[in-house]
Motif scaffolding. Structure first.
Motif, PDB file in Angstrom:
ATOM      1  N   ILE A   1       0.792  -1.304   0.053  1.00  0.00           N
ATOM      2  CA  ILE A   1       0.233   0.008   0.074  1.00  0.00           C
ATOM      3  C   ILE A   1       0.924   1.324   0.088  1.00  0.00           C
ATOM      4  CG2 ILE A   1      -1.770   1.150   1.182  1.00  0.00           C
ATOM      5  CD1 ILE A   1      -2.935  -1.217  -0.115  1.00  0.00           C
ATOM      6  N   GLY A   2       1.966   1.212   0.836  1.00  0.00           N
ATOM      7  CA  GLY A   2       3.129   2.357   0.696  1.00  0.00           C
ATOM      8  C   GLY A   2       3.516   2.565  -0.716  1.00  0.00           C
TER       9      GLY A   2
ATOM     10  N   VAL B   1       0.512   3.951  -2.933  1.00  0.00           N
ATOM     11  CA  VAL B   1      -0.064   5.510  -2.469  1.00  0.00           C
ATOM     12  C   VAL B   1       1.005   6.391  -2.902  1.00  0.00           C
ATOM     13  CG1 VAL B   1      -0.089   7.151  -0.524  1.00  0.00           C
ATOM     14  CG2 VAL B   1      -1.347   4.881  -0.500  1.00  0.00           C
ATOM     15  N   PHE B   2       2.433   6.186  -2.792  1.00  0.00           N
ATOM     16  CA  PHE B   2       3.580   7.073  -3.333  1.00  0.00           C
ATOM     17  C   PHE B   2       3.537   7.097  -5.091  1.00  0.00           C
ATOM     18  CE2 PHE B   2       5.210   6.788   1.261  1.00  0.00           C
ATOM     19  CZ  PHE B   2       5.345   7.950   1.345  1.00  0.00           C
TER      20      PHE B   2
ATOM     21  N   LEU C   1       1.197   6.557  -6.972  1.00  0.00           N
ATOM     22  CA  LEU C   1       0.065   7.233  -7.695  1.00  0.00           C
ATOM     23  C   LEU C   1       0.346   8.481  -7.211  1.00  0.00           C
ATOM     24  CD1 LEU C   1      -2.883   4.705  -6.315  1.00  0.00           C
ATOM     25  CD2 LEU C   1      -2.288   5.301  -8.827  1.00  0.00           C
ATOM     26  N   PHE C   2       0.605   9.068  -6.305  1.00  0.00           N
ATOM     27  CA  PHE C   2       0.981  10.498  -5.876  1.00  0.00           C
ATOM     28  C   PHE C   2       1.951  11.007  -7.053  1.00  0.00           C
ATOM     29  CE2 PHE C   2       3.798  13.780  -4.437  1.00  0.00           C
ATOM     30  CZ  PHE C   2       2.719  14.792  -4.219  1.00  0.00           C
TER      31      PHE C   2
ATOM     32  N   VAL D   1       0.044  11.394 -10.502  1.00  0.00           N
ATOM     33  CA  VAL D   1      -0.625  12.467 -10.601  1.00  0.00           C
ATOM     34  C   VAL D   1      -0.003  13.885 -10.693  1.00  0.00           C
ATOM     35  CG1 VAL D   1      -2.212  13.877  -9.379  1.00  0.00           C
ATOM     36  CG2 VAL D   1      -2.628  11.253  -9.327  1.00  0.00           C
TER      37      VAL D   1
END
Lengths: 67, 482
Positions: free
Chosen positions: B273-274, B277-278, B280-281, B284
């Motif tokens: 998950i870490g 999240v990074f 995907l950030f 974007v």
């Protein structure tokens, strides 16, 4: 009305749900570390072949012997 | 493409093939070849699940969508993060344990057949056929994306690019099986992560401060900063619903089944998950920065925003590594899907239906030849670059999510679920996705995974409750994990 600026702290709120699942994952890891019940649903942390419940002759076969 | 980038890129491809050679000798049995003998450590399980899940969408699709439409595209990233989290949280450990307890099942069709003691083999045949059908198209779409990347990076023709990309993937998958695929995915996941972490940092230095960057984006279109711009409730729900797809993706669930012990799941979940999240950030942010960076000369193809920025902004050696990361994203999905197809052919059809007594060596070679056969079919589909295979990704994701997702979830958590319920769930989910895809207007514009998931769940409930309760031996295995 359209936004015309995006303060840097707004990025935090944009990504808040994603940050939340990451934080939950960390907390979950810390909580379950060393616990036998890793799922919270009664599933033993051991692999199935290590459990006492693993009595079925078919499932007792090591993976390399299956075929 | 300059010489430094080409050398870096070729070196990267050589490393991938080396993984195949390295893991060749670890594939002595079919469970070794298609599930790595269930010996995956948490880090490899986490990153290989992430890398094989994300495909080229992470480095091409998402930055391109944000570049073209602004921050309203963030809803899909939110939906995927929540879906992946729930998948790790509720499915991973339980599936790992139950698949081993149900006769050491090494594929999803194998697991479902044994979970419901289906003597008719209908469930195995139906689910393995769905896997082969959807993944042949899914793999073809990955090959098209990879070939287009090769084409634009090296200036090759489409066909040689397609053959080169497919050739490298087939070589290391053929040789090393699941372990080679998982370790290359792990390596590729690190590359993708570094690329998506490095790019935003360098871009912030390029713009010197945050205000300059947001002013640049506002100058193009202030609406790009608004997450609700041009979005309807149906649009937001559709993007969030992508997260439901995780529960039924065979190539991701295979990582859960292969992890060494259920004990490792929480750590793998945190890493996975870490990473997500990074990454995907970063994706974007790259698209967002691209709006300002290319304000004066918009790109004809938004999906190439990351690639063009890399080539313009970074040192040629670093650019080579970052380009390799983009190709990694595509390859890491194609190899996993090839291997799942191979497992369906070797375990579910060949061993399950034709040659139950086949030797280890015979089964491994059937698995290897299946990799080549599926790759050839995918190559034929992908040969025409204008084929609409890329558009089939969303459809295939919905197909797996709606037909397998509810069945997997109910099979893990509902004791009363019956074989009839499982069959009804698979068929209802698949048919709903097929039909809904052809309907238009109003609520029919909703992404088909959502109605497919709901109707499949209702079918499971209805058919299970209307059929005879499962036998004592079926519920006995389920009870052992309670």
């Amino acid at each position: 009305m359209e936004e015309t600026t995006l303060p840097i702290h707004s990025w935090f709120w944009l990504f808040a749900p994603m940050i939340a699942v990451f934080v939950l994952s960390i907390l979950n890891y810390l909580r379950k570390r060393g616990s036998a019940d890793v799922t919270g649903f009664g599933v033993s942390g051991k692999s199935a072949s290590e459990t006492d419940a693993h009595t079925d002759a078919h499932t007792d076969a090591p993976m390399e012997d299956r075929s | 493409m300059n010489t430094a980038a080409v050398i870096t890129f070729i070196l990267y491809l050589c490393i991938l093939i080396a993984f195949g050679v390295l893991f060749y000798r670890y594939s002595e049995t079919l469970p070794d070849y298609i599930l790595g003998g269930r010996k995956l450590k948490s880090g490899v399980a986490a990153l290989s699940a992430g890398a094989s899940d994300m495909s080229g969408w992470l480095l091409l699709g998402l930055p391109g969508a944000v570049y073209a439409a602004g921050l309203n595209q963030i809803w899909i990233a939110i939906g995927l993060s929540i879906g992946a989290f729930l998948n790790w949280q509720y499915v991973a450990a339980r599936l790992r344990t139950l698949t081993e307890m149900t006769g050491n099942a090494i594929t999803l069709p194998d697991y479902l057949e044994q979970r419901f003691e289906d003597k008719s083999r209908v469930l195995r045949i139906a689910t393995a056929t769905v896997i082969l059908l959807f993944f042949a198209l899914y793999t073809a779409s990955g090959l098209v994306a990879g070939a287009k990347l090769f084409e634009s990076s090296f200036g090759w023709g489409y066909e040689p690019a397609l053959l080169a990309g497919a050739g490298v993937i087939v070589v290391y998958t053929f040789l090393g099986g699941f372990m080679a695929v998982s370790w290359t995915d792990f390596f590729q996941g690190i590359l993708m992560f570094l690329a998506l972490l490095t790019a935003p940092i360098l871009l912030i230095f390029f713009y010197e401060n945050w205000s300059t960057l947001t002013a640049g984006v506002t100058g193009v279109d202030p609406a790009f900063l608004n997450v609700y711009h041009d979005m309807t409730l149906i649009g937001i729900l559709s993007l969030l619903a992508w997260g439901l797809g995780y529960f039924g993706q065979p190539h991701i669930l295979a990582r859960f089944m292969a992890i060494e012990s259920a004990n490792l799941v929480p750590k793998a979940q945190m890493i996975g998950i870490g990473w997500m999240v990074f990454a995907l950030f970063g994706a974007v942010f790259v698209g967002f920065t691209g709006i300002a960076y290319f304000a004066g000369s918009p790109l004809p193809d938004p999906e190439f925003v990351f690639m063009v920025m890399i080539q313009e902004l970074f040192n040629p050696w670093l650019a080579g590594i970052l380009l390799a990361a983009i190709l990694s994203a595509v390859m890491s999905t194609v190899d996993s899907q090839l291997l799942v197809c191979s497992s369906a052919l070797a375990e579910d059809f060949y061993k399950g239906l034709l040659r139950p007594k086949a030797s280890n060596s015979e089964l491994v070679w059937v698995g290897r030849l299946s990799v080549v056969a599926v790759a050839l079919v995918a190559l034929v589909i992908a040969w025409n670059p204008e084929a609409m295979v890329l558009e089939l990704v969303a459809w295939a994701w919905a197909g797996f999510g709606a037909s397998f997702g509810p069945v997997i979830l109910f099979s893990l958590f509902w004791r009363r679920m019956s074989l009839q319920g499982a069959l009804a769930g698979v068929i209802t989910g698949a048919v709903t996705v097929l039909v809904w895809n052809h309907l238009e207007g109003g609520w029919f514009d909703l992404y088909e995974i959502l109605p497919g998931f709901v109707l499949s769940s209702l079918a499971i409930l209805l058919f299970s409750l209307r059929s005879r309760p499962p036998s004592a031996s079926v519920t006995a295995i389920f009870d052992k994990v309670q």
